[in-house]
Write a protein that holds these residues in place. Structure first.
Motif, PDB file in Angstrom:
ATOM      1  N   LYS A  45     -41.876 -13.950 -11.894  1.00 46.55           N
ATOM      2  CA  LYS A  45     -42.192 -15.265 -11.336  1.00 46.55           C
ATOM      3  C   LYS A  45     -41.025 -16.207 -11.168  1.00 46.55           C
ATOM      4  CE  LYS A  45     -46.996 -15.757 -13.122  1.00 46.55           C
ATOM      5  NZ  LYS A  45     -47.989 -16.419 -13.912  1.00 46.55           N
ATOM      6  N   ASP A  88     -36.509 -11.736 -12.355  1.00 45.11           N
ATOM      7  CA  ASP A  88     -37.436 -11.723 -13.669  1.00 45.11           C
ATOM      8  C   ASP A  88     -38.187 -10.395 -13.488  1.00 45.11           C
ATOM      9  OD1 ASP A  88     -39.385 -12.175 -15.483  1.00 45.11           O
ATOM     10  OD2 ASP A  88     -40.160 -13.972 -14.572  1.00 45.11           O
ATOM     11  N   TYR A 129     -42.171 -10.717 -15.404  1.00 47.69           N
ATOM     12  CA  TYR A 129     -43.162 -11.330 -14.880  1.00 47.69           C
ATOM     13  C   TYR A 129     -42.986 -11.522 -13.300  1.00 47.69           C
ATOM     14  CZ  TYR A 129     -44.609 -12.512 -19.633  1.00 47.69           C
ATOM     15  OH  TYR A 129     -45.034 -12.187 -20.775  1.00 47.69           O
TER      16      TYR A 129
END
Length: 444
Positions: free
Chosen positions: A380, A375, A378
Protein backbone atom coordinates in the motif's frame (compact mmCIF):
# COMPACT_ATOMS: atom_id res chain seq x y z
CA UNK A 1 9.44 25.80 25.47
CA UNK A 2 13.03 26.52 26.63
CA UNK A 3 16.10 27.81 24.81
CA UNK A 4 17.79 24.45 24.47
CA UNK A 5 15.12 23.11 22.13
CA UNK A 6 16.57 23.36 18.61
CA UNK A 7 13.87 21.82 16.50
CA UNK A 8 10.59 23.66 16.16
CA UNK A 9 7.43 21.64 16.33
CA UNK A 10 5.52 20.13 13.41
CA UNK A 11 1.78 20.50 13.14
CA UNK A 12 -0.76 19.68 10.39
CA UNK A 13 -2.96 22.64 9.53
CA UNK A 14 -6.70 22.47 9.15
CA UNK A 15 -7.97 25.99 8.52
CA UNK A 16 -8.15 28.01 5.34
CA UNK A 17 -6.97 31.36 4.00
CA UNK A 18 -10.31 32.52 2.71
CA UNK A 19 -9.18 35.76 1.14
CA UNK A 20 -6.04 34.79 -0.73
CA UNK A 21 -5.94 31.02 -1.05
CA UNK A 22 -9.41 29.76 -1.90
CA UNK A 23 -7.98 26.41 -3.06
CA UNK A 24 -5.50 25.94 -0.22
CA UNK A 25 -6.14 24.97 3.37
CA UNK A 26 -2.94 26.03 4.99
CA UNK A 27 -3.14 27.28 8.52
CA UNK A 28 -5.26 26.52 11.55
CA UNK A 29 -4.99 27.16 15.27
CA UNK A 30 -1.28 27.89 15.05
CA UNK A 31 0.50 27.42 18.34
CA UNK A 32 4.05 28.63 18.84
CA UNK A 33 7.12 28.45 20.99
CA UNK A 34 9.51 31.17 22.02
CA UNK A 35 13.18 31.04 21.07
CA UNK A 36 15.30 33.84 22.51
CA UNK A 37 17.54 35.55 20.01
CA UNK A 38 16.08 33.82 16.92
CA UNK A 39 16.77 35.87 13.78
CA UNK A 40 14.53 35.63 10.70
CA UNK A 41 14.45 37.95 7.68
CA UNK A 42 16.81 40.30 9.50
CA UNK A 43 14.30 40.77 12.31
CA UNK A 44 15.48 39.97 15.83
CA UNK A 45 12.98 39.67 18.65
CA UNK A 46 13.84 37.78 21.82
CA UNK A 47 10.14 37.41 22.55
CA UNK A 48 8.98 36.55 19.00
CA UNK A 49 6.80 33.57 18.15
CA UNK A 50 7.85 31.47 15.18
CA UNK A 51 5.96 28.45 13.91
CA UNK A 52 7.34 25.53 11.92
CA UNK A 53 4.26 24.27 10.12
CA UNK A 54 3.43 21.31 7.91
CA UNK A 55 0.59 21.40 5.41
CA UNK A 56 -0.42 18.77 2.88
CA UNK A 57 -3.35 20.60 1.27
CA UNK A 58 -1.69 22.30 -1.69
CA UNK A 59 -3.91 21.90 -4.74
CA UNK A 60 -2.32 19.95 -7.61
CA UNK A 61 -3.59 19.62 -11.17
CA UNK A 62 -2.58 16.37 -12.87
CA UNK A 63 -3.15 15.18 -16.42
CA UNK A 64 -1.93 12.69 -18.99
CA UNK A 65 -0.38 14.34 -22.04
CA UNK A 66 0.39 12.84 -25.44
CA UNK A 67 3.70 13.91 -26.95
CA UNK A 68 3.93 14.02 -30.74
CA UNK A 69 7.38 12.45 -30.92
CA UNK A 70 10.05 10.97 -28.68
CA UNK A 71 13.77 10.65 -29.63
CA UNK A 72 14.78 6.98 -29.91
CA UNK A 73 18.06 7.15 -31.84
CA UNK A 74 21.56 6.72 -30.50
CA UNK A 75 20.54 4.63 -27.48
CA UNK A 76 22.41 1.50 -28.62
CA UNK A 77 19.34 -0.68 -28.04
CA UNK A 78 17.35 -2.45 -30.74
CA UNK A 79 13.72 -3.18 -29.86
CA UNK A 80 11.48 -5.39 -31.98
CA UNK A 81 8.13 -7.11 -31.52
CA UNK A 82 4.62 -6.44 -30.26
CA UNK A 83 3.28 -5.99 -26.75
CA UNK A 84 -0.37 -5.68 -25.66
CA UNK A 85 -1.14 -3.85 -22.42
CA UNK A 86 -4.69 -3.55 -20.99
CA UNK A 87 -4.12 0.05 -19.87
CA UNK A 88 -1.86 1.41 -22.61
CA UNK A 89 -2.91 -0.65 -25.64
CA UNK A 90 -0.76 -2.40 -28.24
CA UNK A 91 2.76 -1.19 -29.04
CA UNK A 92 4.39 -2.43 -32.25
CA UNK A 93 8.12 -1.69 -32.37
CA UNK A 94 10.68 -2.09 -35.14
CA UNK A 95 14.25 -0.93 -35.57
CA UNK A 96 16.22 0.58 -38.46
CA UNK A 97 20.01 0.73 -38.82
CA UNK A 98 22.84 0.96 -41.33
CA UNK A 99 25.55 -1.64 -41.92
CA UNK A 100 29.06 -0.94 -43.16
CA UNK A 101 31.05 -2.60 -45.90
CA UNK A 102 33.41 -5.28 -44.53
CA UNK A 103 37.12 -4.95 -44.02
CA UNK A 104 39.25 -5.73 -47.05
CA UNK A 105 39.32 -9.44 -47.73
CA UNK A 106 40.99 -11.64 -50.35
CA UNK A 107 38.74 -14.45 -51.55
CA UNK A 108 40.15 -16.63 -54.32
CA UNK A 109 37.92 -16.88 -57.36
CA UNK A 110 38.78 -20.55 -57.76
CA UNK A 111 38.17 -23.04 -54.99
CA UNK A 112 35.90 -20.86 -52.85
CA UNK A 113 32.13 -21.04 -52.44
CA UNK A 114 29.33 -19.31 -50.52
CA UNK A 115 27.77 -21.23 -47.59
CA UNK A 116 25.23 -19.10 -45.70
CA UNK A 117 24.50 -15.71 -44.17
CA UNK A 118 22.99 -14.80 -40.78
CA UNK A 119 22.17 -11.73 -38.73
CA UNK A 120 23.69 -12.13 -35.27
CA UNK A 121 21.78 -10.31 -32.52
CA UNK A 122 22.78 -10.20 -28.84
CA UNK A 123 19.90 -9.94 -26.30
CA UNK A 124 20.41 -7.19 -23.71
CA UNK A 125 18.29 -8.96 -21.07
CA UNK A 126 15.08 -6.99 -21.65
CA UNK A 127 11.74 -8.39 -22.76
CA UNK A 128 8.20 -7.00 -22.45
CA UNK A 129 5.77 -9.89 -22.72
CA UNK A 130 5.78 -13.65 -22.30
CA UNK A 131 9.28 -15.09 -22.78
CA UNK A 132 8.03 -18.68 -22.46
CA UNK A 133 6.43 -18.75 -25.91
CA UNK A 134 8.24 -18.64 -29.29
CA UNK A 135 8.94 -15.19 -30.70
CA UNK A 136 8.93 -14.17 -34.35
CA UNK A 137 11.40 -11.74 -35.91
CA UNK A 138 11.66 -10.65 -39.55
CA UNK A 139 14.42 -8.71 -41.31
CA UNK A 140 13.77 -6.39 -44.27
CA UNK A 141 16.12 -4.52 -46.54
CA UNK A 142 15.79 -0.74 -46.30
CA UNK A 143 15.31 1.04 -49.63
CA UNK A 144 15.61 4.72 -48.61
CA UNK A 145 18.53 6.52 -46.99
CA UNK A 146 18.42 6.49 -43.18
CA UNK A 147 19.14 10.06 -42.09
CA UNK A 148 17.89 12.75 -39.76
CA UNK A 149 15.68 15.55 -41.04
CA UNK A 150 17.32 18.88 -41.79
CA UNK A 151 18.28 20.79 -38.61
CA UNK A 152 17.40 17.78 -36.41
CA UNK A 153 19.83 15.69 -34.38
CA UNK A 154 17.63 12.68 -33.66
CA UNK A 155 15.35 10.13 -35.22
CA UNK A 156 12.07 9.60 -33.40
CA UNK A 157 9.54 6.97 -32.45
CA UNK A 158 7.43 8.12 -35.42
CA UNK A 159 10.28 8.26 -37.97
CA UNK A 160 10.02 5.82 -40.86
CA UNK A 161 11.94 4.65 -43.94
CA UNK A 162 10.77 2.49 -46.82
CA UNK A 163 11.70 -1.19 -47.07
CA UNK A 164 11.28 -4.05 -49.50
CA UNK A 165 7.94 -5.82 -49.21
CA UNK A 166 9.41 -9.31 -48.69
CA UNK A 167 11.59 -10.20 -45.69
CA UNK A 168 15.18 -11.31 -46.33
CA UNK A 169 15.55 -12.99 -42.94
CA UNK A 170 13.38 -14.65 -40.29
CA UNK A 171 13.59 -16.18 -36.82
CA UNK A 172 11.03 -18.23 -34.91
CA UNK A 173 11.94 -19.58 -31.49
CA UNK A 174 12.35 -18.88 -27.80
CA UNK A 175 14.29 -15.81 -26.71
CA UNK A 176 15.42 -16.24 -23.12
CA UNK A 177 16.64 -12.78 -22.13
CA UNK A 178 18.45 -13.92 -19.00
CA UNK A 179 20.15 -16.89 -20.65
CA UNK A 180 20.66 -16.48 -24.39
CA UNK A 181 23.79 -14.66 -25.49
CA UNK A 182 22.99 -14.67 -29.20
CA UNK A 183 19.97 -14.95 -31.49
CA UNK A 184 20.77 -16.06 -35.04
CA UNK A 185 18.48 -14.95 -37.85
CA UNK A 186 18.94 -16.87 -41.11
CA UNK A 187 19.24 -14.50 -44.08
CA UNK A 188 18.40 -14.84 -47.76
CA UNK A 189 20.82 -17.11 -49.63
CA UNK A 190 20.09 -15.20 -52.81
CA UNK A 191 21.33 -11.98 -51.19
CA UNK A 192 24.23 -13.78 -49.51
CA UNK A 193 25.38 -15.32 -52.79
CA UNK A 194 25.20 -11.92 -54.49
CA UNK A 195 27.30 -10.29 -51.78
CA UNK A 196 29.82 -13.14 -51.93
CA UNK A 197 30.26 -12.70 -55.69
CA UNK A 198 30.76 -8.96 -55.20
CA UNK A 199 33.44 -9.66 -52.57
CA UNK A 200 35.28 -12.07 -54.83
CA UNK A 201 35.17 -9.62 -57.73
CA UNK A 202 35.99 -6.61 -55.51
CA UNK A 203 32.97 -4.74 -56.78
CA UNK A 204 33.19 -0.97 -56.19
CA UNK A 205 29.73 -1.16 -54.63
CA UNK A 206 31.15 -3.16 -51.74
CA UNK A 207 34.71 -1.90 -51.32
CA UNK A 208 33.94 1.75 -50.47
CA UNK A 209 31.61 2.88 -47.72
CA UNK A 210 29.93 5.71 -49.64
CA UNK A 211 29.07 3.52 -52.62
CA UNK A 212 28.12 0.56 -50.42
CA UNK A 213 25.52 2.68 -48.58
CA UNK A 214 24.01 3.58 -51.93
CA UNK A 215 23.82 -0.09 -52.82
CA UNK A 216 22.77 -1.39 -49.37
CA UNK A 217 21.01 1.31 -47.36
CA UNK A 218 20.35 -0.68 -44.19
CA UNK A 219 18.26 -3.27 -42.37
CA UNK A 220 14.92 -3.19 -40.61
CA UNK A 221 14.13 -5.70 -37.83
CA UNK A 222 10.51 -6.15 -36.77
CA UNK A 223 8.25 -8.68 -35.09
CA UNK A 224 6.51 -11.30 -37.18
CA UNK A 225 2.72 -11.57 -37.59
CA UNK A 226 2.36 -13.67 -34.43
CA UNK A 227 4.77 -11.68 -32.25
CA UNK A 228 3.57 -11.36 -28.66
CA UNK A 229 6.53 -9.71 -26.93
CA UNK A 230 9.05 -6.92 -27.45
CA UNK A 231 12.66 -8.06 -27.13
CA UNK A 232 15.73 -5.89 -26.59
CA UNK A 233 19.12 -6.36 -28.25
CA UNK A 234 22.44 -4.56 -28.11
CA UNK A 235 22.92 -2.22 -31.04
CA UNK A 236 26.62 -1.49 -31.50
CA UNK A 237 29.10 -2.43 -34.19
CA UNK A 238 30.46 -5.35 -32.17
CA UNK A 239 27.09 -6.79 -31.13
CA UNK A 240 24.89 -6.40 -34.22
CA UNK A 241 26.52 -8.11 -37.18
CA UNK A 242 25.46 -9.65 -40.49
CA UNK A 243 27.92 -12.52 -41.05
CA UNK A 244 28.54 -14.21 -44.40
CA UNK A 245 30.07 -17.71 -44.27
CA UNK A 246 32.06 -19.24 -47.10
CA UNK A 247 34.67 -21.96 -47.52
CA UNK A 248 37.93 -22.28 -49.41
CA UNK A 249 39.05 -25.65 -50.83
CA UNK A 250 42.76 -25.86 -50.15
CA UNK A 251 44.70 -28.84 -48.82
CA UNK A 252 42.12 -28.77 -46.04
CA UNK A 253 38.72 -27.16 -46.58
CA UNK A 254 38.63 -24.03 -44.45
CA UNK A 255 35.43 -22.32 -43.31
CA UNK A 256 35.75 -18.53 -43.17
CA UNK A 257 33.45 -15.56 -42.76
CA UNK A 258 33.06 -11.86 -43.54
CA UNK A 259 31.30 -9.45 -41.16
CA UNK A 260 29.05 -6.56 -42.14
CA UNK A 261 28.81 -4.63 -38.87
CA UNK A 262 26.24 -2.10 -37.79
CA UNK A 263 27.50 1.46 -38.18
CA UNK A 264 26.40 5.02 -37.32
CA UNK A 265 24.82 4.30 -33.94
CA UNK A 266 23.34 7.81 -33.99
CA UNK A 267 21.14 6.70 -36.90
CA UNK A 268 19.94 3.45 -35.35
CA UNK A 269 16.47 4.07 -33.92
CA UNK A 270 13.27 2.34 -32.85
CA UNK A 271 9.94 3.15 -34.45
CA UNK A 272 6.91 2.76 -32.19
CA UNK A 273 3.28 2.51 -33.31
CA UNK A 274 0.73 2.63 -30.46
CA UNK A 275 -2.89 1.53 -30.75
CA UNK A 276 -4.78 2.75 -27.65
CA UNK A 277 -8.23 1.64 -28.78
CA UNK A 278 -10.36 0.42 -25.87
CA UNK A 279 -8.06 1.84 -23.18
CA UNK A 280 -8.42 4.89 -20.89
CA UNK A 281 -6.07 6.70 -23.30
CA UNK A 282 -8.26 6.13 -26.37
CA UNK A 283 -9.45 9.80 -26.45
CA UNK A 284 -5.84 10.92 -27.08
CA UNK A 285 -6.19 11.08 -30.83
CA UNK A 286 -6.01 13.84 -33.42
CA UNK A 287 -5.99 17.25 -31.78
CA UNK A 288 -6.71 15.87 -28.30
CA UNK A 289 -3.34 15.98 -26.53
CA UNK A 290 -4.35 16.09 -22.85
CA UNK A 291 -6.63 14.16 -20.49
CA UNK A 292 -7.34 15.37 -16.96
CA UNK A 293 -6.95 12.78 -14.24
CA UNK A 294 -10.65 13.25 -13.42
CA UNK A 295 -11.56 11.88 -16.86
CA UNK A 296 -9.42 8.76 -16.43
CA UNK A 297 -10.60 7.53 -13.04
CA UNK A 298 -8.37 9.82 -10.95
CA UNK A 299 -5.34 8.22 -12.56
CA UNK A 300 -2.55 9.45 -14.84
CA UNK A 301 -0.47 7.39 -17.25
CA UNK A 302 3.22 7.47 -18.11
CA UNK A 303 4.91 5.44 -20.88
CA UNK A 304 7.33 7.75 -22.71
CA UNK A 305 8.29 5.47 -25.61
CA UNK A 306 4.66 5.60 -26.83
CA UNK A 307 4.38 9.32 -26.02
CA UNK A 308 2.27 9.12 -22.84
CA UNK A 309 3.49 11.34 -20.01
CA UNK A 310 2.19 12.82 -16.75
CA UNK A 311 2.11 16.58 -16.28
CA UNK A 312 1.82 18.07 -12.78
CA UNK A 313 0.98 21.71 -12.03
CA UNK A 314 0.73 23.45 -8.65
CA UNK A 315 -1.33 26.52 -9.57
CA UNK A 316 -1.35 28.46 -6.31
CA UNK A 317 2.37 28.59 -5.51
CA UNK A 318 2.52 32.38 -5.93
CA UNK A 319 -0.25 32.86 -3.38
CA UNK A 320 2.02 31.52 -0.66
CA UNK A 321 3.43 35.04 -0.26
CA UNK A 322 0.16 36.02 1.41
CA UNK A 323 1.00 33.81 4.34
CA UNK A 324 2.67 36.77 5.99
CA UNK A 325 5.54 39.19 5.72
CA UNK A 326 7.92 36.76 7.38
CA UNK A 327 7.19 33.46 5.64
CA UNK A 328 9.85 31.03 4.45
CA UNK A 329 9.58 27.67 2.69
CA UNK A 330 11.85 25.12 4.31
CA UNK A 331 11.10 21.82 2.51
CA UNK A 332 8.56 20.57 -0.01
CA UNK A 333 8.12 16.88 -0.80
CA UNK A 334 5.86 15.25 -3.37
CA UNK A 335 4.88 11.58 -3.07
CA UNK A 336 3.34 9.58 -5.91
CA UNK A 337 1.84 6.13 -5.46
CA UNK A 338 1.47 3.54 -8.25
CA UNK A 339 -2.13 2.41 -8.60
CA UNK A 340 -2.59 -0.98 -6.96
CA UNK A 341 -3.12 -3.73 -9.50
CA UNK A 342 -1.71 -1.69 -12.39
CA UNK A 343 1.71 -3.33 -12.36
CA UNK A 344 0.90 -7.00 -11.78
CA UNK A 345 2.31 -8.07 -15.16
CA UNK A 346 4.94 -5.38 -15.67
CA UNK A 347 7.79 -3.95 -13.66
CA UNK A 348 7.67 -0.52 -12.10
CA UNK A 349 10.40 1.87 -13.28
CA UNK A 350 13.19 1.74 -10.68
CA UNK A 351 13.64 5.51 -10.85
CA UNK A 352 11.49 8.40 -12.04
CA UNK A 353 12.56 11.91 -13.00
CA UNK A 354 10.76 15.23 -12.61
CA UNK A 355 11.46 17.65 -15.42
CA UNK A 356 10.46 21.28 -15.89
CA UNK A 357 8.24 21.78 -18.94
CA UNK A 358 6.75 24.83 -20.61
CA UNK A 359 3.16 25.26 -21.73
CA UNK A 360 3.85 23.17 -24.84
CA UNK A 361 5.17 20.30 -22.67
CA UNK A 362 8.70 20.81 -23.97
CA UNK A 363 11.28 19.77 -21.38
CA UNK A 364 13.49 22.68 -20.30
CA UNK A 365 15.37 21.10 -17.39
CA UNK A 366 15.61 17.98 -15.23
CA UNK A 367 15.03 18.88 -11.59
CA UNK A 368 15.23 15.80 -9.42
CA UNK A 369 14.87 12.02 -9.27
CA UNK A 370 12.72 9.80 -7.09
CA UNK A 371 13.74 6.24 -6.28
CA UNK A 372 11.11 3.52 -6.07
CA UNK A 373 10.35 2.49 -2.49
CA UNK A 374 8.55 -0.85 -2.32
CA UNK A 375 6.21 -1.83 0.48
CA UNK A 376 7.00 -5.56 0.46
CA UNK A 377 4.55 -6.38 3.24
CA UNK A 378 1.27 -4.75 2.18
CA UNK A 379 2.20 -2.93 -1.07
CA UNK A 380 0.00 0.00 0.00
CA UNK A 381 2.92 2.36 0.61
CA UNK A 382 4.92 1.62 -2.53
CA UNK A 383 5.84 5.10 -3.79
CA UNK A 384 8.21 7.59 -5.35
CA UNK A 385 9.14 10.67 -3.28
CA UNK A 386 10.64 13.85 -4.74
CA UNK A 387 12.20 16.90 -3.10
CA UNK A 388 10.68 19.85 -5.00
CA UNK A 389 11.78 22.61 -2.61
CA UNK A 390 13.87 24.51 -5.15
CA UNK A 391 11.13 24.31 -7.77
CA UNK A 392 8.43 25.71 -5.46
CA UNK A 393 10.75 28.43 -4.17
CA UNK A 394 11.63 29.55 -7.69
CA UNK A 395 8.05 29.44 -8.96
CA UNK A 396 7.02 31.95 -6.31
CA UNK A 397 8.80 34.75 -8.12
CA UNK A 398 8.89 33.89 -11.84
CA UNK A 399 6.66 35.58 -14.39
CA UNK A 400 3.76 33.77 -16.01
CA UNK A 401 5.81 33.50 -19.20
CA UNK A 402 8.68 31.81 -17.37
CA UNK A 403 6.48 29.60 -15.21
CA UNK A 404 7.03 25.86 -15.59
CA UNK A 405 5.07 22.71 -14.87
CA UNK A 406 6.46 19.30 -13.98
CA UNK A 407 6.70 16.26 -16.24
CA UNK A 408 7.01 12.80 -14.73
CA UNK A 409 9.14 10.35 -16.70
CA UNK A 410 11.46 7.36 -16.16
CA UNK A 411 15.19 8.03 -16.43
CA UNK A 412 16.37 9.09 -19.90
CA UNK A 413 17.77 5.65 -20.74
CA UNK A 414 14.74 3.65 -19.57
CA UNK A 415 12.27 6.00 -21.23
CA UNK A 416 13.78 5.40 -24.68
CA UNK A 417 14.82 1.76 -24.43
CA UNK A 418 11.97 0.02 -22.59
CA UNK A 419 8.20 -0.18 -22.41
CA UNK A 420 8.33 0.63 -18.69
CA UNK A 421 5.18 2.41 -17.63
CA UNK A 422 3.56 3.86 -14.54
CA UNK A 423 -0.02 4.55 -13.48
CA UNK A 424 -0.35 6.86 -10.46
CA UNK A 425 -3.23 8.40 -8.56
CA UNK A 426 -4.13 12.07 -8.21
CA UNK A 427 -5.16 13.90 -5.03
CA UNK A 428 -8.68 12.49 -5.17
CA UNK A 429 -7.62 8.88 -5.65
CA UNK A 430 -8.71 7.30 -2.37
CA UNK A 431 -6.20 4.41 -2.33
CA UNK A 432 -3.19 5.85 -4.18
CA UNK A 433 -3.28 9.53 -3.34
CA UNK A 434 -0.74 12.05 -4.59
CA UNK A 435 0.54 14.12 -1.65
CA UNK A 436 2.55 17.30 -1.30
CA UNK A 437 4.01 18.11 2.10
CA UNK A 438 5.05 21.74 2.60
CA UNK A 439 7.15 22.64 5.65
CA UNK A 440 7.47 26.36 6.30
CA UNK A 441 8.42 28.92 8.94
CA UNK A 442 5.99 31.68 9.88
CA UNK A 443 6.97 34.54 12.14
CA UNK A 444 4.03 36.34 13.75
Amino acid sequence: MNNTMYHLFFRRTAGSLRRYLPALLLVAAVSSCQKTGFTYNNVVDNNQNTDYILTDTLTVNVKTVQQDSVPTSGVEVLLAGKNTDPLFGTATIQSFFQIAQPAAVEIPANGSAYDSMVLMMRPNGYIAGDSTIPQELQVYRVTSTIQTAKNFYYLYNNSSFSTESTPIGSFNGLIRPGTDTIVTVHMSDQLGSQLFTMLVNKSPDITANNTFLEFFKGLNVRGGPNSKAVSGFRATENYLVMRLYYHVNEIITTVKYVDFKMQASNLQFNQVVADQTGTPLAPLTGNVKELSSASTGNRVFTRPITGSATRIDIPYIKNLVYMGQFFKIMKVYMTLKPVLGSYTDSRLPPRMALCEVNKLNDVTDTLTYGQLTVDKLYDKNTNYTFDITNYVTKEQTVSDVDSRGLLLTPSATDSRTTLDRLVTGDQKNTQNQLKIQLYYLLYK
